[in-house]
Scaffold this active site. Structure first.
Site, PDB file in Angstrom:
ATOM      1  N   ASP A 113      -1.827   9.019  -5.017  1.00  0.00           N
ATOM      2  CA  ASP A 113      -2.306   6.776  -4.805  1.00  0.00           C
ATOM      3  C   ASP A 113      -0.964   7.060  -5.648  1.00  0.00           C
ATOM      4  O   ASP A 113      -0.490   6.899  -6.829  1.00  0.00           O
ATOM      5  CB  ASP A 113      -3.340   7.157  -5.736  1.00  0.00           C
ATOM      6  CG  ASP A 113      -3.559   5.564  -4.456  1.00  0.00           C
ATOM      7  OD1 ASP A 113      -2.961   4.779  -4.424  1.00  0.00           O
ATOM      8  OD2 ASP A 113      -5.295   5.329  -4.527  1.00  0.00           O
ATOM      9  N   ASP A 221      -0.374   1.973  -2.185  1.00  0.00           N
ATOM     10  CA  ASP A 221      -1.371   0.653  -3.046  1.00  0.00           C
ATOM     11  C   ASP A 221      -1.382  -0.396  -1.815  1.00  0.00           C
ATOM     12  O   ASP A 221       0.293  -0.679  -2.769  1.00  0.00           O
ATOM     13  CB  ASP A 221      -1.287   0.954  -3.923  1.00  0.00           C
ATOM     14  CG  ASP A 221      -2.771   0.533  -4.980  1.00  0.00           C
ATOM     15  OD1 ASP A 221      -3.633   0.430  -4.434  1.00  0.00           O
ATOM     16  OD2 ASP A 221      -2.768  -0.987  -5.277  1.00  0.00           O
ATOM     17  N   GLU A 300      -1.480   1.401   2.345  1.00  0.00           N
ATOM     18  CA  GLU A 300      -2.903   0.320   2.008  1.00  0.00           C
ATOM     19  C   GLU A 300      -2.306  -1.217   2.428  1.00  0.00           C
ATOM     20  O   GLU A 300      -1.606  -1.255   1.500  1.00  0.00           O
ATOM     21  CB  GLU A 300      -3.717   0.174   0.515  1.00  0.00           C
ATOM     22  CG  GLU A 300      -4.786  -0.383   1.141  1.00  0.00           C
ATOM     23  CD  GLU A 300      -5.051  -0.943  -0.706  1.00  0.00           C
ATOM     24  OE1 GLU A 300      -5.808  -1.568  -1.160  1.00  0.00           O
ATOM     25  OE2 GLU A 300      -4.447  -0.983  -1.097  1.00  0.00           O
ATOM     26  N   HIS A 373     -13.316   4.120  -2.536  1.00  0.00           N
ATOM     27  CA  HIS A 373     -13.178   3.358  -3.951  1.00  0.00           C
ATOM     28  C   HIS A 373     -13.251   2.282  -4.350  1.00  0.00           C
ATOM     29  O   HIS A 373     -13.554   1.679  -4.646  1.00  0.00           O
ATOM     30  CB  HIS A 373     -12.374   3.935  -4.698  1.00  0.00           C
ATOM     31  CG  HIS A 373     -11.018   3.713  -4.653  1.00  0.00           C
ATOM     32  ND1 HIS A 373     -10.019   3.991  -3.579  1.00  0.00           N
ATOM     33  CD2 HIS A 373     -10.283   2.694  -5.399  1.00  0.00           C
ATOM     34  CE1 HIS A 373      -8.853   3.114  -3.348  1.00  0.00           C
ATOM     35  NE2 HIS A 373      -9.242   2.606  -5.137  1.00  0.00           N
ATOM     36  N   ASP A 374     -12.747   0.977  -2.989  1.00  0.00           N
ATOM     37  CA  ASP A 374     -13.471  -0.936  -3.313  1.00  0.00           C
ATOM     38  C   ASP A 374     -13.811  -0.994  -2.272  1.00  0.00           C
ATOM     39  O   ASP A 374     -13.537  -2.007  -2.281  1.00  0.00           O
ATOM     40  CB  ASP A 374     -11.796  -1.231  -2.093  1.00  0.00           C
ATOM     41  CG  ASP A 374     -10.204  -0.484  -3.434  1.00  0.00           C
ATOM     42  OD1 ASP A 374     -10.785  -0.193  -5.128  1.00  0.00           O
ATOM     43  OD2 ASP A 374      -9.337  -0.625  -3.202  1.00  0.00           O
TER      44      ASP A 374
END
Ligand code: GLC
Length: 621
Positions: A113, A221, A300, A373-374
């Protein structure tokens, strides 16, 4: 087409060696919550190293590792203070190198990430930038003067009226130099100024370093936030940033900003900005050109439309290999944003995912995900976590997702059918987004119980509850006190109980992953939605050469949904390939009686989901 091409019917430009990821499955590890090897209650690299058998058994090809870099952990590592080192909380650089080596030895890849829209405010670059207005790195971030005619530092004196995705204004005043800096996320996450070529070169150099260390790619990200809408150069020699309209409707593309009364809707100024494609193409050239093929770049991209996704992922443009789009995870957000929770229907989900299947059918590629995770746990959001449905619901959702065209992502714990945690108290929450929202919403006068209900349903801590490895007191996650409470069902819903059980969610995931590897139709086939208006069944056909696959999932709570099968008549002699309900077989080709049982409403569904293939399948496998 290369002679070694295992899928000779695939278009020549999608030879497996280069886009191997079309038949791959990615597993996301959120290190903080995966496994704790040193008893401090926080997951770490040692814990990941201890559980590689789990990943290998599941059969995944790639591990996406959420950030382990040095960080003050305001946003659990998405606030990086040193891109070149591992945070001691997670272990050491040597352990990370060991992880890369061990994954490679097991024929898996590691995708890091990487957060480059912003750094932590504790990063050395920001310390320099903040130190004086004439520091050489001043322009590496977005520093701007207070609004003229206002008391610097007081509400309303922010350079623009943009709101932060984590509540409050997107600007923080720094009295050291008397200017504000921009942060689309928390004040501790200042945005890098990608307009500055030095910033871009520093980021690319760092990315090259990681590739030299052997990582296999990046999950970038919020990468479509890097280019901001800018106005003409102002009196101070810096480009101006425009104000938005106050009190307008929020941008439906991104429900991040929740207070559109006090703040303008920021997405219009930061998402898919004017230079984003130019920056990504430059990044691609500078970082990935002349490297051996096989690296993966996932972006993302909140607020990304199908059309933009085509641009981001068209291989001929050299930007990203695939995107994480947000349309389906925003379906339950109302006019006031993410926390204004709406009910969503299965039809909405089908229509949304179907639109993406059609939109990327010819050019581009999508990531397939229902959770990360969000996001809250997918079984609680898109399925049913009622005790009698949870496991079947989790399997049915997995089947639907994994059989779409795109690259599936398994978020840790989803392979066990993990549900939301059932938070009832604010003290149970840790996430900066949730805590900020609670404070500002309650200060605005919202009912605390309503705010908490929305957080319990949608808050990010749901996904961050530690993994349940076994039924021991620490769930096999830790011998210490976990940083976030263990899952209330860890005693029964855990890896130890599932890996050997052929009927478990874990085994079902294994079969789905194995099918993608073995059957080119899953990776490369076309997609056609069937029974498009059916409110309970999610049904589609995949087709590749002379192989066809039919997927039928009952996403309702009714066990005996009988579809109008006229569309499926050709499948009546199909050979069952995978079924999540043991012994299930294709339903008889009859019409459904009027008023057949089953709920058309989303929050409780999912019991039965067989997957069949035609009996006359070619013996490709
Ligand atoms: C991304 C991450 C999220 C983080 C945010 C800011 O959306 O997935 O966890 O809070 O960016 O970095």
């Amino acid at each position: 087409m290369s002679p070694a091409d295992p899928h000779p019917d695939v278009r020549p430009d999608s030879v497996a060696r280069r886009d191997w990821w079309k038949s791959a499955v990615v597993y996301q590890v959120y290190p903080r919550s995966f496994a704790d090897s040193d008893g401090d209650g926080v997951g770490d690299l040692g814990g990941i190293l201890d559980h590689l058998d789990h990943l290998e058994l599941l059969g995944v090809d790639v591990v996406w590792l959420s950030p382990v870099y040095r960080s003050p952990m305001v946003d659990n590592g998405y606030d990086i203070s040193d891109y070149h080192d591992v945070d001691p909380l997670f272990g050491t650089l040597e352990q990370l190198e060991e992880l890369i080596a061990q994954l490679h030895a097991r024929d898996m890849k590691l995708v890091m990430d990487l957060v480059v829209n912003h750094t932590s405010s504790a990063h050395a670059w920001f310390a320099e930038s903040r130190s004086s207005t004439d520091n050489p790195k001043r322009d590496w971030y977005w520093w701007r003067s207070p609004r003229p005619g206002h008391e610097p530092g007081s509400p309303g004196s922010e350079p623009t009226n943009w709101g932060s995705a984590f509540s409050g204004p997107a600007w923080t005043y720094d009295d050291h130099t008397g200017e504000y800096y921009l942060h689309v996320f928390a004040p501790d996450q200042p945005d890098l100024n990608w307009e500055n070529p030095e910033v871009r070169q520093a980021v690319y150099a760092m990315m090259r370093d990681w590739l030299d260390r052997g990582v296999d790619g990046f999950r970038m990200d919020v990468i479509n936030v890097i280019s901001k809408v800018v106005g003409p150069v102002g009196d101070d020699g810096r480009v101006t940033l425009p104000d938005g309209v106050l009190g307008g409707e929020r941008d439906p593309r991104w429900p991040g900003v929740v207070d559109t009364v006090s703040f303008a809707d920021t997405p219009a100024f930061v998402l898919n900005g004017p230079r984003v494609h130019e920056f990504l193409q430059e990044m691609h050239r500078e970082v990935f050109t002349d490297r051996p093929p096989g690296l993966l770049i996932v972006g993302e991209t909140p607020g990304c439309s199908v059309g933009e996704a085509v641009l981001y992922t068209d291989p001929s443009r050299g930007e990203l290999d695939m995107v994480f789009q947000f349309e389906h995870v925003d379906l339950d957000s109302g006019p006031k944003g993410k926390w204004d929770v709406l009910r969503m229907t299965m039809l909405q989900l089908k229509q949304s995912l179907g639109r993406w299947q059609d939109g990327l059918a010819e050019v581009g590629w999508n990531s397939l995900y229902l959770g990360n995770h969000d996001q809250p746990r997918c079984v609680s959001r898109f399925g049913s976590d009622a005790p009698e449905h949870r496991e079947q619901s989790a399997k049915a959702l997995a089947t639907v997702l994994h059989m779409h065209r795109g690259t599936p992502y398994v978020y840790q714990g989803d392979e066990l059918g993990t549900s939301n945690a059932g938070f009832t108290r604010l003290e149970q929450l840790r996430d900066v987004e949730s805590l900020n929202h609670y404070a500002t919403a309650v200060a605005r006068g919202e009912d605390p119980a309503d705010v908490l209900r929305a957080l319990a349903y949608k808050g990010r801590d749901n996904a961050r509850v530690p993994m349940s490895w076994d039924a021991s007191p620490g769930a096999g996650f830790t011998t210490g006190t976990p940083w976030l409470d263990l899952h209330p069902l860890s005693g029964s819903v855990n890896a130890a109980a599932q890996v050997e059980d052929p009927n478990s969610a874990f085994s079902h995931y294994r079969r789905l992953i194995a099918l993608r590897h073995a059957e080119p139709c899953v990776a490369h086939g076309t997609f056609r939605m069937l029974l498009a208006d059916h409110e309970q069944l999610y049904c589609f056909e995949r087709s590749f050469g002379d192989t066809r696959l039919l997927v039928v999932a009952n996403l309702s709570s009714a066990a005996d949904v009988v579809p109008d099968l006229s569309e499926l008549a050709a499948w009546s002699s199909a050979e069952p390939l995978i079924a999540s309900v043991p012994g299930s077989s294709p339903p008889p080709p009859t019409r459904s009686p009027p008023g057949s049982p089953g709920s058309s409403v989303w929050p409780d569904r999912a019991v039965w989901e067989p997957l069949w293939a035609p009996s006359a399948r070619p013996s490709r496998r």
